[in-house]
Enzyme design. Structure first.
Site, PDB file in Angstrom:
ATOM      1  N   TYR A  66       0.847  -1.204   0.000  1.00  0.00           N
ATOM      2  CA  TYR A  66       0.000   0.000   0.000  1.00  0.00           C
ATOM      3  C   TYR A  66       0.874   1.243   0.000  1.00  0.00           C
ATOM      4  O   TYR A  66       1.896   1.277   0.701  1.00  0.00           O
ATOM      5  CB  TYR A  66      -0.906   0.036   1.233  1.00  0.00           C
ATOM      6  CG  TYR A  66      -2.343  -0.270   0.884  1.00  0.00           C
ATOM      7  CD1 TYR A  66      -3.051   0.584   0.039  1.00  0.00           C
ATOM      8  CD2 TYR A  66      -2.980  -1.396   1.376  1.00  0.00           C
ATOM      9  CE1 TYR A  66      -4.353   0.305  -0.311  1.00  0.00           C
ATOM     10  CE2 TYR A  66      -4.288  -1.680   1.026  1.00  0.00           C
ATOM     11  CZ  TYR A  66      -4.971  -0.824   0.185  1.00  0.00           C
ATOM     12  OH  TYR A  66      -6.258  -1.085  -0.163  1.00  0.00           O
ATOM     13  N   GLU A  68      -0.702   4.811  -0.425  1.00  0.00           N
ATOM     14  CA  GLU A  68      -1.553   5.982  -0.696  1.00  0.00           C
ATOM     15  C   GLU A  68      -0.749   7.267  -0.498  1.00  0.00           C
ATOM     16  O   GLU A  68       0.038   7.375   0.451  1.00  0.00           O
ATOM     17  CB  GLU A  68      -2.767   5.961   0.226  1.00  0.00           C
ATOM     18  CG  GLU A  68      -3.773   4.922  -0.221  1.00  0.00           C
ATOM     19  CD  GLU A  68      -4.897   4.699   0.779  1.00  0.00           C
ATOM     20  OE1 GLU A  68      -4.936   5.390   1.803  1.00  0.00           O
ATOM     21  OE2 GLU A  68      -5.720   3.819   0.517  1.00  0.00           O
ATOM     22  N   ASP A 221      -7.819  12.818 -24.741  1.00  0.00           N
ATOM     23  CA  ASP A 221      -7.691  11.426 -24.295  1.00  0.00           C
ATOM     24  C   ASP A 221      -7.041  10.684 -25.467  1.00  0.00           C
ATOM     25  O   ASP A 221      -7.710  10.285 -26.410  1.00  0.00           O
ATOM     26  CB  ASP A 221      -9.080  10.879 -23.963  1.00  0.00           C
ATOM     27  CG  ASP A 221      -9.041   9.393 -23.612  1.00  0.00           C
ATOM     28  OD1 ASP A 221      -7.977   8.753 -23.786  1.00  0.00           O
ATOM     29  OD2 ASP A 221     -10.088   8.874 -23.192  1.00  0.00           O
ATOM     30  N   THR A 247      -4.583   5.626 -21.724  1.00  0.00           N
ATOM     31  CA  THR A 247      -4.335   4.299 -21.173  1.00  0.00           C
ATOM     32  C   THR A 247      -2.916   3.912 -21.600  1.00  0.00           C
ATOM     33  O   THR A 247      -2.289   4.597 -22.407  1.00  0.00           O
ATOM     34  CB  THR A 247      -5.324   3.245 -21.717  1.00  0.00           C
ATOM     35  OG1 THR A 247      -5.316   3.327 -23.141  1.00  0.00           O
ATOM     36  CG2 THR A 247      -6.724   3.455 -21.186  1.00  0.00           C
ATOM     37  N   LYS A 250      -2.690   0.174 -25.121  1.00  0.00           N
ATOM     38  CA  LYS A 250      -3.148   0.092 -26.519  1.00  0.00           C
ATOM     39  C   LYS A 250      -1.905   0.207 -27.409  1.00  0.00           C
ATOM     40  O   LYS A 250      -1.049  -0.670 -27.348  1.00  0.00           O
ATOM     41  CB  LYS A 250      -4.216   1.157 -26.766  1.00  0.00           C
ATOM     42  CG  LYS A 250      -5.470   0.926 -25.895  1.00  0.00           C
ATOM     43  CD  LYS A 250      -6.590   1.860 -26.226  1.00  0.00           C
ATOM     44  CE  LYS A 250      -7.859   1.561 -25.459  1.00  0.00           C
ATOM     45  NZ  LYS A 250      -7.922   2.212 -24.126  1.00  0.00           N
ATOM     46  N   ARG A 256      -2.270  -2.751 -18.307  1.00  0.00           N
ATOM     47  CA  ARG A 256      -3.529  -1.993 -18.306  1.00  0.00           C
ATOM     48  C   ARG A 256      -3.515  -0.965 -17.181  1.00  0.00           C
ATOM     49  O   ARG A 256      -3.563  -1.330 -16.002  1.00  0.00           O
ATOM     50  CB  ARG A 256      -4.714  -2.934 -18.103  1.00  0.00           C
ATOM     51  CG  ARG A 256      -4.737  -4.102 -19.059  1.00  0.00           C
ATOM     52  CD  ARG A 256      -5.950  -4.947 -18.833  1.00  0.00           C
ATOM     53  NE  ARG A 256      -7.084  -4.334 -19.473  1.00  0.00           N
ATOM     54  CZ  ARG A 256      -7.374  -4.486 -20.766  1.00  0.00           C
ATOM     55  NH1 ARG A 256      -6.616  -5.240 -21.536  1.00  0.00           N
ATOM     56  NH2 ARG A 256      -8.424  -3.900 -21.280  1.00  0.00           N
TER      57      ARG A 256
END
Ligand code: DSN
Length: 472
Positions: A66, A68, A221, A247, A250, A256
């Protein structure tokens, strides 16, 4: 015998047992999926085959952690290595897109493109403010404000007021004049460019001038084309946009995930504090802990994207998509806009009176993976009139332009079978069409030919030589 305290939990032996021994059911399905990818023609424009190094980083111990917050300012201890990984990822992201770190910053924590986009809206505007993006039936993406006449579909239309812009139905190109006229009435706060199925280049300077008339943010985008942008095989959205999202899986060929690039410095008042607003919007507004294994894998992919080999790859993607389109036109088919400037081809099947759904189905049965897609002017999104194709994945398997001519031939055979079966089964319903395909000899032969062809190419990321063929 060593004594064991009453409270000590036994070490679970399965914690160190390989997948194949512990969970043969899941392992077998993964092996089948590997063979499907290896033995088929992967033409989904949003997919790609990532590398072995990306797989390794993605499947690493970093998934345990973790973190954060941001590097150097975390809510958890133990982040000395995770901090270095995230900083490296940020540096590589800026380098891959040729950005000056004094001008641009990046948040590498978004889990995906959809969360990157929602976090961007959260940072830039208030609930119920107005956004304009390319309409989904025109090739736009769900997260750019998609709604139907009856229903708000995407959270970007539920929480913000959305008015789409569209392509010109005659040409398939974006109708910038109408966009400009509608923007004068709607006065958007964010103008979004970028698409899921638009084969042409963007007119960024026109979009900037429309956004400027309303002091709106211009957000790109670039998910589909980011690999091309990195390789300078597409126009550069960073010249004029305020925020650029993408993203990473692609054309960029990573794992991903999502990225948000923001201008650190600009004269425009709207861009004040963009860095802190974007960072806050990602965490804590929209997400929790970042997926550190994915961030490491993105860093690896960005290192690859900055290489000369990747530039050659991106050039080949464009050349291959173009050749695929030309070959389909050579068979008498119609493409939206007549061709492509990028990695994708939008194939309009309406002149042949077969739906995209039927072609997707028949191609699936032949191990050619494509997706049905709306074509501007379609009345129903359920039975779209087109198919979207992309060259990124097969180019990663070293397909050449001549190989894509062969791919077009396979697609042509699939369409011919679909036309013949549709007319002989006496029904237009998809379920009757699927029933009529059962045992079809030409389709079985097509599958055999496709698999023989596809398995003659190398497969990135994993060793395909020991895979067992799937039984159908
Ligand atoms: N679903 C992706 C695509 O196919 O374009 C975008 O998120």
């Amino acid at each position: 015998m060593a004594s064991q305290s009453k409270s000590a939990a036994p070490f679970n032996a399965f914690l160190n047992t390989p997948l194949a021994s512990y969970d043969p059911e899941i392992d077998a399905l993964i092996e089948k999926e590997k063979y499907r990818q290896f033995s088929g023609l992967e033409l989904i424009a949003s997919e790609n085959f990532t590398s072995q190094a990306v797989f390794e980083a993605n499947g690493s111990c970093l998934t345990n952690k973790y973190s954060e917050g941001l590097p150097g300012a975390r809510y958890y201890g133990g982040n000395e290595y995770v901090d270095q990984i995230e900083v490296l990822c940020q540096e590589r992201a800026l380098a891959a897109f040729h950005l000056d770190p004094k001008e641009w910053g990046v948040n590498v924590q978004p889990y995906s493109g959809s969360t990157a986009n929602f976090a961007t809206f959260t940072a830039l505007i208030n609930p119920q403010d107005r956004i304009m993006g390319l309409d989904l039936p025109s090739g736009g993406h769900l997260t750019h404000g998609y709604q139907t006449a009856k229903k708000k579909i995407s959270s970007s239309s539920i929480y913000f007021q959305s008015m789409p812009y569209q392509v010109d139905t005659a040409t398939g190109y974006i109708d910038y004049d109408r966009l400009e006229a509608n923007a004068k009435l709607f006065r958007p706060k964010v103008l979004i460019c970028g698409a899921s199925a638009y084969p042409r280049e963007w007119d960024y300077s026109r979009l900037r001038s429309i956004a400027d008339q309303h002091d709106a943010y211009l957000m790109m985008d670039m998910a589909h084309i980011s690999g091309l942008v990195a390789a300078r095989e597409a126009a550069n959205p960073f010249e004029v946009c305020d925020v650029v999202t993408t993203t990473t899986h692609k054309t960029l060929r990573g794992p991903r995930a999502g990225l948000i690039f923001f201008r650190r410095h600009s004269d425009a008042a709207r861009n004040k504090d963009l860095e802190s607003r974007i960072n806050q919007a990602v965490f804590p507004s929209c997400q929790g802990g970042p997926h550190n294994n994915t961030i490491a894998a993105v860093a690896v992919a960005l290192k690859q994207a900055a290489s000369p080999e990747f530039v050659a790859y991106a050039k080949a993607v464009r050349a291959n998509a173009c050749r695929l389109g030309e070959a389909l036109v050579g068979y008498g088919y119609k493409l939206v806009t007549g061709g492509t400037d990028n990695h994708s081809v939008l194939w309009d099947l309406r002149p042949h009176k077969v739906t995209g759904s039927k072609i997707e189905k028949i191609c699936d049965l032949a191990n050619i993976t494509i997706n049905k897609n709306s074509v501007h002017g379609d009345v129903s999104a359920v039975t779209p009139g087109g198919v979207r194709l992309g060259a990124s994945a097969l180019t990663s398997r070293s397909f050449t332009e001549d190989d894509f001519v062969r791919v077009a031939e396979f697609l042509h055979r699939a369409v011919q079978i679909a036309i013949e079966v549709q007319s002989s089964c006496g029904s237009r319903l998809l379920k009757d069409f699927i029933k009529a395909l059962d045992g079809h000899a030409a389709l079985a032969q097509l599958r055999t030919d496709v698999e023989a062809f596809a398995t003659s190419f190398p497969m990135p990321g994993f060793d395909a030589s020991n895979l067992k063929p799937n039984t159908h």
